[in-house]
Design an enzyme around this catalytic site. Structure first.
Site, PDB file in Angstrom:
ATOM      1  N   ARG A   1      43.498 -24.617  24.895  1.00 53.07           N
ATOM      2  CA  ARG A   1      42.838 -23.778  23.880  1.00 53.07           C
ATOM      3  C   ARG A   1      41.366 -24.127  23.750  1.00 53.07           C
ATOM      4  NH1 ARG A   1      47.182 -22.102  19.272  1.00 53.07           N
ATOM      5  NH2 ARG A   1      48.041 -20.464  20.584  1.00 53.07           N
TER       6      ARG A   1
ATOM      7  N   SER B   1      48.010 -25.122  14.356  1.00 47.03           N
ATOM      8  CA  SER B   1      49.098 -24.299  13.824  1.00 47.03           C
ATOM      9  C   SER B   1      49.853 -25.121  12.786  1.00 47.03           C
ATOM     10  CB  SER B   1      50.035 -23.865  14.949  1.00 47.03           C
ATOM     11  OG  SER B   1      50.596 -25.005  15.549  1.00 47.03           O
TER      12      SER B   1
ATOM     13  N   ARG C   1      50.474 -15.346  18.656  1.00 50.42           N
ATOM     14  CA  ARG C   1      49.827 -16.631  18.343  1.00 50.42           C
ATOM     15  C   ARG C   1      48.411 -16.647  18.883  1.00 50.42           C
ATOM     16  NH1 ARG C   1      52.829 -22.178  18.717  1.00 50.42           N
ATOM     17  NH2 ARG C   1      54.764 -21.718  17.692  1.00 50.42           N
TER      18      ARG C   1
ATOM     19  N   GLY D   1      44.390 -28.788  19.022  1.00 48.26           N
ATOM     20  CA  GLY D   1      45.302 -29.798  19.572  1.00 48.26           C
ATOM     21  C   GLY D   1      45.494 -29.619  21.065  1.00 48.26           C
TER      22      GLY D   1
ATOM     23  N   ASP E   1      55.150 -20.729  12.277  1.00 50.40           N
ATOM     24  CA  ASP E   1      56.586 -20.653  11.995  1.00 50.40           C
ATOM     25  C   ASP E   1      56.815 -20.938  10.514  1.00 50.40           C
ATOM     26  OD1 ASP E   1      55.809 -23.186  13.682  1.00 50.40           O
ATOM     27  OD2 ASP E   1      57.290 -23.850  12.225  1.00 50.40           O
TER      28      ASP E   1
HETATM   29  N1  HPA Z   1      55.755 -29.204  11.680  1.00 50.42           N
HETATM   30  C1  HPA Z   1      54.660 -29.817  12.076  1.00 50.42           C
HETATM   31  N2  HPA Z   1      53.684 -29.205  12.712  1.00 50.42           N
HETATM   32  C2  HPA Z   1      53.808 -27.891  12.965  1.00 50.42           C
HETATM   33  C3  HPA Z   1      54.935 -27.200  12.574  1.00 50.42           C
HETATM   34  C4  HPA Z   1      55.954 -27.893  11.882  1.00 50.42           C
HETATM   35  O1  HPA Z   1      56.982 -27.344  11.512  1.00 50.42           O
HETATM   36  N3  HPA Z   1      54.776 -25.904  12.994  1.00 50.42           N
HETATM   37  C5  HPA Z   1      53.587 -25.835  13.607  1.00 50.42           C
HETATM   38  N4  HPA Z   1      52.987 -27.033  13.586  1.00 50.42           N
END
Ligand code: HPA
Length: 240
Positions: A27, A93, A220, A23, A207
């Site tokens: 990166r 992520s 990360r 994204g 997370d």
């Molecule tokens: N929501 C959507 N996309 C994400 C999240 C999340 O909590 N954490 C990392 N990417």
């Protein structure tokens, strides 16, 4: 339409058939610097960097996509329809939705529960099933196991929301065994299906949506590199 496209300034032939899709465009630069040789930056439009180089003797590209379904849809459509990309792995992520999915784990998105109109209403009257390419998924899962990486294969919530105002949604998804939340896999899979491209999403848990823990940014980066290498080796090793 031909190349260049509205969002990518490369000429035809400058982008490889195999591509990684982070994204974050920075990166894309990190992956290119770290893993590819003979690299060339082919896109700077809107700062959405794209590079082509060589990985283990094969042409390989890496392109930032931005966040969310619409941004992913723009880059996936242009890459698949106009630049001849045939296999694509999103590396991103996600936020975990189950207790057994931990920070740093990998999630391989086999399929998506999706709230975006871009996916949900793709075929009127049909609940579209956005799914990964089985060959890429199997190769990535086997490689992750060989490397001792904790990887979960299953459904993700691919959402337009990062700040979802509807509190009941998470509970419903958790009760249906959804591994994690992210924001681009559904668009990637739907457009790949429409364009006849093979696609997969691999995401690191950054997370936890139940415990509210978060990975520190230095960590990360380390997890991200291991995931990028797994994705590159998946493209290098999957059957054509
Ligand atoms: N929501 C959507 N996309 C994400 C999240 C999340 O909590 N954490 C990392 N990417």
């Amino acid at each position: 339409m031909s190349t260049p496209t509205p969002h990518i300034e490369a000429l035809a032939g400058e982008i490889a058939e195999d591509i990684l899709l982070p994204g974050d465009p920075l990166r894309a630069q990190v992956i290119s610097d770290r893993f590819l040789t003979d690299t060339r930056c082919y896109n700077r439009v809107r700062g959405m960097l794209g590079f082509t180089g060589t990985y283990k003797g094969r042409p390989m590209s890496v392109q930032g996509t931005g966040m969310g379904h619409p941004s992913m849809a723009i880059y996936a459509t242009e890459l698949f329809r106009f630049y001849g990309v045939r296999r694509a792995i999103r590396v991103g992520s996600c936020g975990a939705l189950l207790e057994r999915v931990h920070l740093r784990d990998l999630v391989l998105a086999q399929g998506c529960h999706d709230d975006s109109n871009l996916v949900r209403d793709r075929i009127p009257g049909i609940a579209f099933a956005a799914t990964a390419d089985f060959g890429l998924l199997r190769t990535a899962a086997d490689l992750a196991a060989e490397r001792g990486l904790a990887a979960h294969v299953g459904t993700v919530w691919s959402s337009d929301w990062f700040y979802d105002p509807n509190p009941g949604v998470l509970d419903g998804l958790t009760r249906h065994g959804t591994l994690a939340a992210e924001m681009e896999a559904g668009a990637l899979y739907a457009i790949a299906a429409a364009e006849g491209v093979r696609a997969l999403t691999i995401a690191t848990v950054s997370d936890h949506l139940l415990s509210h823990e978060k990975l520190p940014s230095a960590e990360r980066e380390i997890g991200f590199l291991a995931m990028a290498e797994l994705a590159l080796d998946t493209l290098a090793g999957a059957p054509d």
